[in-house]
Enzyme design. Sequence first.
Site, short mmCIF file in Angstrom:
data_model
loop_
_atom_site.label_atom_id
_atom_site.label_comp_id
_atom_site.label_asym_id
_atom_site.label_seq_id
_atom_site.Cartn_x
_atom_site.Cartn_y
_atom_site.Cartn_z
N GLU A 1 -20.05 21.50 -15.11
CA GLU A 1 -20.34 20.15 -15.60
C GLU A 1 -19.40 19.12 -14.99
O GLU A 1 -19.82 18.00 -14.65
CB GLU A 1 -20.25 20.14 -17.13
N ASN B 1 -18.98 27.49 -22.78
CA ASN B 1 -19.48 26.31 -22.09
C ASN B 1 -19.17 26.33 -20.59
O ASN B 1 -18.05 26.68 -20.20
CB ASN B 1 -18.85 25.05 -22.71
N SER C 1 -15.61 26.12 -27.69
CA SER C 1 -15.79 24.92 -28.51
C SER C 1 -14.67 24.83 -29.53
O SER C 1 -14.14 25.85 -29.99
CB SER C 1 -17.14 24.99 -29.23
N LYS D 1 -8.23 3.25 2.27
CA LYS D 1 -7.40 4.44 2.04
C LYS D 1 -7.58 5.03 0.66
O LYS D 1 -7.80 6.24 0.52
CB LYS D 1 -5.94 4.10 2.31
N SER E 1 0.82 -1.21 0.00
CA SER E 1 0.00 0.00 0.00
C SER E 1 0.86 1.26 0.00
O SER E 1 0.33 2.36 0.13
CB SER E 1 -0.93 0.00 1.23
N LYS F 1 -19.56 29.56 -28.80
CA LYS F 1 -19.89 28.84 -27.58
C LYS F 1 -19.12 29.35 -26.36
O LYS F 1 -17.95 29.70 -26.44
CB LYS F 1 -19.60 27.34 -27.75
N HIS G 1 -40.89 21.64 -10.10
CA HIS G 1 -40.95 20.81 -11.30
C HIS G 1 -40.28 21.50 -12.51
O HIS G 1 -40.63 21.22 -13.66
CB HIS G 1 -42.39 20.43 -11.67
N TYR H 1 -9.30 -7.12 12.95
CA TYR H 1 -8.72 -6.58 11.73
C TYR H 1 -8.66 -7.64 10.64
O TYR H 1 -8.37 -8.82 10.88
CB TYR H 1 -7.31 -6.04 11.99
#
Length: 471
Positions: free
Chosen positions: A289, A284, A276, A324, A22, A282, A155, A316
């Site tokens: 997003e 964006n 774009s 982790k 790890s 454009k 709505h 354990y």
Amino acid sequence: MQFFSGRFKEKASHLILDFHSSINFDKRLYKYDIMGSIAHVRGLGKQGIIPVSDCELIEKTLREILNDIEEGKITFSIEYEDIHMNIEKILIDRIGDVGKKLHTGRSRNDQVALDMKLFTKDEIVKVQAQLLDLLEIINGIAKENISTYMPGFTHLQKAQPVSFSHYILAYAEMFRRDFIRLKNAAALADTSPLGSAALAGTTYPLDRNFTSSILGFSSPTWNSMDSVSDRDYLIEIMNAFALIMVHLSRFCEEIIIYSSNDFGYIELSDSFSTGSSIMPQKKNPDAAELIRGKSGRVFGDLMALLTTMKGIPLAYNKDMQEDKENFFDSLDTVKGCLAVFNGMIHTMTVKKERLLAAAAQGFINATDVADYLTEKGMSFRDAYKIVGGMVAYCIDNNTTFEEISIETYKEFSPLFDKDIYEMISIKNCVEKRCTLGGPGKESITAHIKFLDEFINESESIVTDYKLNDIL
């Protein structure tokens, strides 16, 4: 791995070394591992378990190792599996047999549990600081837009008029709860597992209250089996992270919608937008997003750890190593998203005139027309039916409540009078809603004051916190 060579006759396969190791992700715990080791060796010295001179040499060398790690002078090895064994191996290489005494009365099980708790205590405060920054930004926007009127939606259909302050303060409440949720999770994590050893404690007379205190915990844990197998606190924190991402994602969804050409309620700064590759017009909302998209990643991390823990017997098990990567990814994603989101909304522009124009459309004062009739003595259900007919009339005649004549009003009900026009103005529709929690100026001003007080009181959690001075 040759560190545990006493029991085994064959060298470990490179396949199991790679699979078992790890170090590639838990190396970020190095500082907390050294903190725990210093506390443990001080406890060994205090109780006379090993000579004080040995304790002093071990602590001095651990501090030197910490300095060398931070200066990039140390390379960790997969052969020694994890951060705990790597540091112990370096310690032994430097001071010989004295270094071998460090692990007296300790297991990697309580060691890793301690490291993760120390790490999470530090990181929770950093996320809380980002949330307070966000709350300050939101409250600043609210102060500037108390009289900026806009449509409220249900709505995703226009419903009733509100102020932009009222709208954005709804998100302040979500992020305020997130701050409190992290505070509660931190309290649950504030117990030290050090001294629990593998699962059954130890025969050495460790003073667990002493090591807990010098590491800044409120108390030691009460059950050694639970101490080494507890990952509830990580799940609790990751659940809080998931809810932060729910709230960020909801906000981003509306930012994406409201910044579109068809809405135009807000405009994002060029510095948080992209263009774009083919369409030069454009602009964006890529930042929004991406944050919306990354919410699924954090949800997945939470579900992965829940699934890992659901069938593990006490105490354990190696499965728990899977905590982790999920936790680190969840943490890093939330911190990254909050940093970008804070910058994005701090620099966005609220299009006040466009919001007011949108509020004048969609009959969002229809409830107020019904309330007008109710105040004149009509039952609300009868008023509701009459106003529904008026909406149909306006649609058929391409007009609005503000534009139809008083004579037309009276055709629907003789209770209407000329004061109806004042009653249904967008400003009046918002400002007369003065109940606590509503969009009226009095309520909004009180909410802003409450949020200011919450931020000021909560800042002490962030500013007063510091990593325990054991280092």
